[in-house]
Scaffold this motif. Structure first.
Motif, PDB file in Angstrom:
ATOM      1  N   VAL A   1     -12.674 -37.063 -45.362  1.00  0.00           N
ATOM      2  CA  VAL A   1     -11.823 -38.032 -46.053  1.00  0.00           C
ATOM      3  C   VAL A   1     -11.034 -37.280 -47.114  1.00  0.00           C
ATOM      4  O   VAL A   1     -11.612 -36.513 -47.891  1.00  0.00           O
ATOM      5  CB  VAL A   1     -12.671 -39.144 -46.704  1.00  0.00           C
ATOM      6  N   PHE A   2      -9.721 -37.484 -47.169  1.00  0.00           N
ATOM      7  CA  PHE A   2      -8.919 -36.841 -48.208  1.00  0.00           C
ATOM      8  C   PHE A   2      -7.602 -37.582 -48.385  1.00  0.00           C
ATOM      9  O   PHE A   2      -7.173 -38.353 -47.523  1.00  0.00           O
ATOM     10  CB  PHE A   2      -8.661 -35.367 -47.882  1.00  0.00           C
ATOM     11  N   LEU A   3      -6.974 -37.346 -49.529  1.00  0.00           N
ATOM     12  CA  LEU A   3      -5.680 -37.937 -49.836  1.00  0.00           C
ATOM     13  C   LEU A   3      -4.587 -36.891 -49.659  1.00  0.00           C
ATOM     14  O   LEU A   3      -4.687 -35.782 -50.200  1.00  0.00           O
ATOM     15  CB  LEU A   3      -5.648 -38.469 -51.271  1.00  0.00           C
ATOM     16  N   ALA A   4      -3.560 -37.240 -48.915  1.00  0.00           N
ATOM     17  CA  ALA A   4      -2.398 -36.367 -48.744  1.00  0.00           C
ATOM     18  C   ALA A   4      -1.243 -36.917 -49.559  1.00  0.00           C
ATOM     19  O   ALA A   4      -1.133 -38.133 -49.772  1.00  0.00           O
ATOM     20  CB  ALA A   4      -2.006 -36.287 -47.272  1.00  0.00           C
ATOM     21  N   LEU A   5      -0.382 -36.029 -50.017  1.00  0.00           N
ATOM     22  CA  LEU A   5       0.829 -36.460 -50.695  1.00  0.00           C
ATOM     23  C   LEU A   5       1.890 -36.795 -49.662  1.00  0.00           C
ATOM     24  O   LEU A   5       2.069 -36.075 -48.683  1.00  0.00           O
ATOM     25  CB  LEU A   5       1.340 -35.360 -51.625  1.00  0.00           C
ATOM     26  N   GLY A   6       2.591 -37.893 -49.898  1.00  0.00           N
ATOM     27  CA  GLY A   6       3.619 -38.310 -48.969  1.00  0.00           C
ATOM     28  C   GLY A   6       3.050 -39.108 -47.818  1.00  0.00           C
ATOM     29  O   GLY A   6       1.908 -39.572 -47.843  1.00  0.00           O
ATOM     30  N   ALA A   7       3.868 -39.251 -46.784  1.00  0.00           N
ATOM     31  CA  ALA A   7       3.496 -40.077 -45.644  1.00  0.00           C
ATOM     32  C   ALA A   7       2.768 -39.293 -44.567  1.00  0.00           C
ATOM     33  O   ALA A   7       2.478 -39.829 -43.505  1.00  0.00           O
ATOM     34  CB  ALA A   7       4.756 -40.713 -45.041  1.00  0.00           C
ATOM     35  N   GLY A   8       2.452 -38.035 -44.818  1.00  0.00           N
ATOM     36  CA  GLY A   8       1.772 -37.233 -43.819  1.00  0.00           C
ATOM     37  C   GLY A   8       2.200 -35.785 -43.926  1.00  0.00           C
ATOM     38  O   GLY A   8       2.829 -35.378 -44.917  1.00  0.00           O
ATOM     39  N   PRO A   9       1.879 -34.967 -42.934  1.00  0.00           N
ATOM     40  CA  PRO A   9       2.227 -33.543 -42.992  1.00  0.00           C
ATOM     41  C   PRO A   9       3.720 -33.285 -43.162  1.00  0.00           C
ATOM     42  O   PRO A   9       4.102 -32.300 -43.766  1.00  0.00           O
ATOM     43  CB  PRO A   9       1.728 -33.013 -41.650  1.00  0.00           C
ATOM     44  N   LEU A  10       4.553 -34.162 -42.613  1.00  0.00           N
ATOM     45  CA  LEU A  10       5.995 -33.981 -42.765  1.00  0.00           C
ATOM     46  C   LEU A  10       6.483 -34.867 -43.900  1.00  0.00           C
ATOM     47  O   LEU A  10       6.703 -36.058 -43.715  1.00  0.00           O
ATOM     48  CB  LEU A  10       6.722 -34.342 -41.470  1.00  0.00           C
ATOM     49  N   SER A  11       6.625 -34.303 -45.093  1.00  0.00           N
ATOM     50  CA  SER A  11       7.055 -35.065 -46.249  1.00  0.00           C
ATOM     51  C   SER A  11       8.321 -34.448 -46.825  1.00  0.00           C
ATOM     52  O   SER A  11       8.627 -33.282 -46.590  1.00  0.00           O
ATOM     53  CB  SER A  11       5.948 -35.094 -47.311  1.00  0.00           C
ATOM     54  N   PHE A  12       9.042 -35.259 -47.612  1.00  0.00           N
ATOM     55  CA  PHE A  12      10.327 -34.812 -48.134  1.00  0.00           C
ATOM     56  C   PHE A  12      10.200 -34.147 -49.499  1.00  0.00           C
ATOM     57  O   PHE A  12       9.306 -34.460 -50.277  1.00  0.00           O
ATOM     58  CB  PHE A  12      11.296 -35.987 -48.241  1.00  0.00           C
ATOM     59  N   ARG A  13      11.158 -33.273 -49.792  1.00  0.00           N
ATOM     60  CA  ARG A  13      11.177 -32.586 -51.083  1.00  0.00           C
ATOM     61  C   ARG A  13      11.370 -33.592 -52.217  1.00  0.00           C
ATOM     62  O   ARG A  13      10.763 -33.473 -53.272  1.00  0.00           O
ATOM     63  CB  ARG A  13      12.290 -31.545 -51.083  1.00  0.00           C
ATOM     64  N   ASP A  14      12.234 -34.588 -52.032  1.00  0.00           N
ATOM     65  CA  ASP A  14      12.485 -35.607 -53.056  1.00  0.00           C
ATOM     66  C   ASP A  14      12.684 -36.943 -52.350  1.00  0.00           C
ATOM     67  O   ASP A  14      13.804 -37.314 -52.001  1.00  0.00           O
ATOM     68  CB  ASP A  14      13.720 -35.246 -53.874  1.00  0.00           C
ATOM     69  N   PRO A  15      11.595 -37.697 -52.107  1.00  0.00           N
ATOM     70  CA  PRO A  15      11.700 -38.939 -51.331  1.00  0.00           C
ATOM     71  C   PRO A  15      12.697 -39.938 -51.903  1.00  0.00           C
ATOM     72  O   PRO A  15      13.466 -40.554 -51.157  1.00  0.00           O
ATOM     73  CB  PRO A  15      10.276 -39.492 -51.364  1.00  0.00           C
ATOM     74  N   GLY A  16      12.702 -40.127 -53.247  1.00  0.00           N
ATOM     75  CA  GLY A  16      13.615 -41.099 -53.844  1.00  0.00           C
ATOM     76  C   GLY A  16      15.066 -40.719 -53.632  1.00  0.00           C
ATOM     77  O   GLY A  16      15.907 -41.577 -53.301  1.00  0.00           O
TER      78      GLY A  16
END
Length: 291
Positions: free
Chosen positions: A138-153
């Motif tokens: 069990v772990f928390l990832a940043l973003g929506a998964g392995p493919l995440s954006f440099r600046d989502p906003g």
């Protein structure tokens, strides 16, 4: 195996190759809703392959995603790098599943080596040991998964700007609503990852990624494979899960730190009823599997 889990397996096998080709098939953040993959209206991640030339609002939204792939804010991060632990506050919804002591940074990286790529929340990795030798990561990832954006906003702003320049009226408004619903551009989003481990280093079985976007944490079975192994999140207070079929099997499985693993024959059981039970045997929740 459900369609959702099949997509997750595909992602896990090919995330690096897909990232190098610049595709946005980041389906690890899709969430199971009512037995299927959530629709765009509830905020799935975009798939750039869905493009009808912009004839519909969904097609126009897809074009906005495709057109902004090379914007600096929409650049993919971490797709070809080792796991990186980032010190941020864990999402509140996931905290009940993070009981116990976290491994040190080196141990966290070792547990995820060859199983995951991308950024994780430092201190969020837990290995849950269950009776019968079952292990769940069990772990928390940043973003929506392995493919995440440099600046989502900023990436969301770029998509909306493209729509403003290429559409108008109700069609634009509907496409904007779809684009705003995509989870991959939620700033600060974390995803709860639950992965059943197989024997051997670096081997992972069925798993799922659940975006923590303010909705209640799902409970019950959240991932399953064709081998009959299903993993779930128990409701608060559940200590055991029982599984009963009309013609068998009749089995009981322990809950540890709100996590359980159910092992059934791969085929031939027919519908089975799963019940989550309190320490005194009371049924707290239930669902039908293979129904």
């Amino acid at each position: 195996m459900s369609a959702h889990d099949h997509l997750l397996d595909q992602l896990r096998d090919s995330v690096r190759a897909r990232a190098r080709r610049g595709l946005l098939l980041s389906l690890a953040g899709a969430v199971v809703v009512g037995g299927g993959v959530a629709t765009a209206a509830t905020g799935v991640l975009p798939v750039v392959g869905h493009d009808d030339g912009g004839g519909t609002a969904a097609g126009l939204a897809s074009r906005a995603v495709r057109a902004t792939l090379h914007e600096p804010a929409c650049a993919l991060t971490d797709a070809d790098t080792p796991v990186r632990a980032v010190r941020v506050e864990p999402a509140r919804a996931a905290r009940p599943l993070l009981a116990g002591t976290a491994p040190d940074a080196a141990a966290q990286r070792a547990l995820l080596a060859r199983r995951y790529v991308g950024s994780i929340v430092d201190g969020s990795v837990r290995r849950v040991a269950l009776p019968g030798g079952r292990r769940v990561l069990v772990f928390l990832a940043l973003g929506a998964g392995p493919l995440s954006f440099r600046d989502p906003g900023a990436c969301l702003s770029a998509r909306l700007a493209w729509l403003a320049a290429h559409a108008s009226g109700e069609r634009r408004a509907r496409a904007e609503a779809i684009v705003r619903g995509y989870r991959d551009t939620i700033p600060g989003l974390q995803s709860l990852n639950i992965m059943t481990l197989r024997a051997g280093p670096g081997l992972a079985g069925p798993g799922t990624g659940i975006p923590l976007d303010g909705r209640p944490l799902p409970t019950g079975v959240v991932s399953g494979g064709s081998d009959g192994i299903s993993t779930g999140i128990a409701v608060p207070g559940a200590r055991r899960v029982t599984v009963d079929g009309r013609h068998g099997p009749h089995r009981s499985f322990a809950v540890r730190h709100r996590i359980f693993v159910v092992a059934l024959p791969a085929k031939g059981t027919g519908p089975v009823r799963l019940r989550q039970r309190a320490a005194d045997g009371r049924v707290l929740a239930g669902q039908t599997l293979r129904g």
